[in-house]
Write a protein that holds these residues in place. Structure first.
Motif, short mmCIF file in Angstrom:
data_model
loop_
_atom_site.label_atom_id
_atom_site.label_comp_id
_atom_site.label_asym_id
_atom_site.label_seq_id
_atom_site.Cartn_x
_atom_site.Cartn_y
_atom_site.Cartn_z
N GLY A 92 57.43 30.34 62.53
CA GLY A 92 58.87 30.19 62.71
C GLY A 92 59.24 29.95 64.15
O GLY A 92 58.38 29.80 65.02
N SER A 93 60.54 29.93 64.43
CA SER A 93 61.06 29.71 65.78
C SER A 93 62.12 30.75 66.08
O SER A 93 62.94 31.11 65.21
CB SER A 93 61.69 28.31 65.89
N LEU A 94 62.09 31.25 67.31
CA LEU A 94 63.11 32.20 67.74
C LEU A 94 64.45 31.48 67.90
O LEU A 94 64.51 30.39 68.48
CB LEU A 94 62.73 32.85 69.06
N THR A 95 65.49 32.07 67.39
CA THR A 95 66.83 31.50 67.54
C THR A 95 67.73 32.36 68.41
O THR A 95 68.63 31.85 69.07
CB THR A 95 67.50 31.30 66.17
N GLU A 96 67.48 33.67 68.43
CA GLU A 96 68.31 34.55 69.25
C GLU A 96 67.55 35.84 69.55
O GLU A 96 66.93 36.43 68.67
CB GLU A 96 69.61 34.88 68.53
N VAL A 97 67.60 36.24 70.82
CA VAL A 97 67.06 37.53 71.25
C VAL A 97 68.11 38.20 72.11
O VAL A 97 68.54 37.64 73.11
CB VAL A 97 65.74 37.38 72.04
N LYS A 98 68.51 39.40 71.70
CA LYS A 98 69.48 40.17 72.48
C LYS A 98 68.80 41.45 72.94
O LYS A 98 68.28 42.21 72.12
CB LYS A 98 70.71 40.51 71.65
N MET A 99 68.83 41.66 74.24
CA MET A 99 68.27 42.89 74.80
C MET A 99 69.34 43.58 75.64
O MET A 99 69.99 42.94 76.47
CB MET A 99 67.04 42.60 75.66
N THR A 100 69.52 44.86 75.40
CA THR A 100 70.52 45.64 76.13
C THR A 100 69.95 46.99 76.49
O THR A 100 68.97 47.45 75.91
CB THR A 100 71.80 45.85 75.30
N THR A 101 70.58 47.64 77.47
CA THR A 101 70.27 49.04 77.71
C THR A 101 70.97 49.86 76.64
O THR A 101 71.81 49.36 75.89
CB THR A 101 70.78 49.48 79.10
N ALA A 102 70.64 51.13 76.58
CA ALA A 102 71.28 52.00 75.59
C ALA A 102 72.78 52.07 75.81
O ALA A 102 73.55 52.30 74.87
CB ALA A 102 70.67 53.41 75.66
N GLU A 103 73.21 51.83 77.05
CA GLU A 103 74.65 51.86 77.36
C GLU A 103 75.34 50.53 77.05
O GLU A 103 76.55 50.40 77.21
CB GLU A 103 74.86 52.21 78.83
N SER A 130 62.72 54.65 83.57
CA SER A 130 63.46 55.72 82.90
C SER A 130 64.73 55.19 82.23
O SER A 130 65.80 55.78 82.33
CB SER A 130 63.83 56.81 83.92
N THR A 131 64.59 54.08 81.53
CA THR A 131 65.72 53.43 80.87
C THR A 131 65.36 53.11 79.42
O THR A 131 64.26 52.67 79.14
CB THR A 131 66.11 52.13 81.60
N THR A 132 66.31 53.33 78.51
CA THR A 132 66.12 52.99 77.11
C THR A 132 66.70 51.60 76.84
O THR A 132 67.84 51.32 77.24
CB THR A 132 66.79 54.03 76.20
N TYR A 133 65.92 50.77 76.21
CA TYR A 133 66.32 49.39 75.90
C TYR A 133 66.30 49.17 74.39
O TYR A 133 65.49 49.77 73.67
CB TYR A 133 65.37 48.39 76.57
N LYS A 134 67.17 48.27 73.95
CA LYS A 134 67.22 47.88 72.54
C LYS A 134 67.07 46.36 72.46
O LYS A 134 67.63 45.64 73.27
CB LYS A 134 68.54 48.30 71.91
N ILE A 135 66.31 45.92 71.45
CA ILE A 135 66.09 44.49 71.25
C ILE A 135 66.40 44.13 69.81
O ILE A 135 65.97 44.81 68.88
CB ILE A 135 64.64 44.08 71.57
N ALA A 136 67.18 43.07 69.62
CA ALA A 136 67.48 42.52 68.29
C ALA A 136 67.06 41.06 68.29
O ALA A 136 67.48 40.28 69.15
CB ALA A 136 68.97 42.65 67.98
N VAL A 137 66.22 40.68 67.32
CA VAL A 137 65.62 39.34 67.30
C VAL A 137 65.93 38.64 65.97
O VAL A 137 65.87 39.26 64.91
CB VAL A 137 64.09 39.43 67.48
#
Length: 414
Positions: free
Chosen positions: A81-92, A116-123
């Motif tokens: 497949g192919s990536l169409t969207e990647v969103k990465m943010t800090t917990a804040e 010392s940072t929490t990150y979230k990723i949605a793909v």
């Protein structure tokens, strides 16, 4: 209602109820009477599978990871497949910028992550049929308490003198010195062998047997990401640094003759009268490397132990011109505008520094202090002789050249 009608009605109701139960179940077996329902469910599952994306998304580190790397974390890849969207943010909720590769098969952040940072990723990805796949992960990067950094000199892209070692100061005590040293390599285009030496648990310097070859290029590679330097304390650096070696300039200070000979490639290019440390405050002897340069700086005797009866510095000069540091304990070679011009070349009067004739304001091009400052670079060597004092300690500044090659190699952990 007759008994026969009642039985027929119950039979119909049971069949309806059984059909509802079969259609709502996710799995399971049954008796032979449910075989028609199982066949129907199989067809439903098969149809649903055909509507599922074939794209396979992988996020590293895995969801829930602690002590993740600040360098190699947040890598996203996709197969089929192919990536169409990647969103990465800090917990804040602060966005982290990144880029999908040209072939749309991978993504990574544009910059190093924070500790010392929490990150979230949605793909989101799509397969060849346009069907979407989704994946989410959350992880926390390594904390400062559980990681170490190495602060190095010289700077990337700089040009330095032939005496400049690679010096790394770690912000945590290193007990697993061998593992850390294996993660650090220093090479030179001259082909000289380079060996690293541990002065203590937090400092490691690297140099060749003889001074660096002029005109060569030195490369420092720090592959310390994930290296355990002490129990539960990991490296986070992946870095490559290069610097160039300038002309071969070595200056020789003779406290007995009170002269300094400046040489390039072994030939004297200038002789300068000096005034070294007085008999009461002798200058260290030995090989010293210039580590810092200041057009003007303040020198207060109290900071290096020279105080009067009231506890004040025996001297406090706020505009010392053309000062070049030779040791971390306060040895400088610098301009002197407050002493009589007659002392240079004739008498040693300082508190341990090497003084050159100069003018207040540091702008007089006709004085020795100005010339020497502007014809010197960090990493140049100053050899101080005949002072009557002890040889400077190898770890007092960048002065490891005062240790012979066998001693130097003995301090290697590998």
């Amino acid at each position: 209602m007759t008994n026969s009608r009642r039985r027929k009605g119950l039979t119909v109701a049971s069949a309806l109820l059984g059909g509802v139960l079969v259609l709502s179940a996710c799995s399971g077996g049954g008796d032979a009477s449910a075989s028609d329902g199982d066949t129907s469910q199989s067809k439903v599952d098969e149809a649903a599978a055909k509507k599922t994306s074939e794209a396979q998304i992988k996020i590293t580190p895995e969801d829930g990871t602690d002590n993740a790397s600040i360098n190699s974390s947040a890598a996203v890849t996709v197969s089929k497949g192919s990536l169409t969207e990647v969103k990465m943010t800090t917990a804040e909720g602060a966005a982290v910028e990144g880029a999908i590769s040209a072939d749309k098969a991978s993504w990574k952040p544009n910059a190093q992550l924070e500790r010392s940072t929490t990150y979230k990723i949605a793909v989101t990805a799509k397969d060849a049929k346009g069907l979407e796949a989704h994946e989410n992960a959350s992880f926390t990067t390594v904390s400062p308490d559980n990681s170490f950094l190495g602060y190095f000199t010289p700077e990337d892209g700089s040009t330095v003198g032939v005496g400049m070692p690679v010096s790394i100061n770690f912000d945590k005590s290193i007990s697993n010195k061998a593992a850390v040293q294996k993660g650090v390599t220093v090479s030179t285009t001259s082909g000289q062998e380079v060996v690293c030496h541990w002065f203590n648990d937090t400092r490691m310097d690297c140099r060749p047997d003889e001074y660096w070859q002029e005109g060569s290029t030195v490369t420092l590679k720090m592959a310390l990401d994930g290296v355990e330097g002490a129990d539960g304390v990991f490296g986070v650096q992946e870095k490559t640094v290069t610097f160039k070696i300038g002309r071969n300039q070595v200056s020789y200070v003779d406290a007995k003759t009170k002269q300094m000979k400046v040489t390039q490639d072994g030939k004297t290019i200038k002789t300068i009268p000096i005034s070294a440390g007085s008999p009461e405050n002798k200058t260290y002897q030995g090989v010293m490397v210039m580590s810092e340069k200041f057009k003007e700086t303040r020198m207060n005797g109290a900071t290096v132990g020279f105080t009067d009866d009231d506890g004040k510095g025996e001297y406090d000069i706020k505009d010392v011109p053309h000062a070049i540091r030779l040791s971390s304990s306060g040895t400088f070679i610098h301009g002197n505008y407050w002493g009589a011009k007659s002392i240079f070349g004739s008498v040693n009067t300082s508190h341990g520094c090497v003084g050159l004739s100069d003018t207040k304001g540091a702008n007089d091009k006709g004085v020795a202090g100005y010339w020497f400052y502007n014809n010197s670079i960090v990493g140049d060597v100053v050899v101080v002789q005949n002072t009557g004092d002890k040889t400077i300690a190898p770890d007092n500044g960048l002065n490891g050249w005062n240790m012979d090659w066998a001693q130097w190699k003995a301090g290697s952990a590998v």
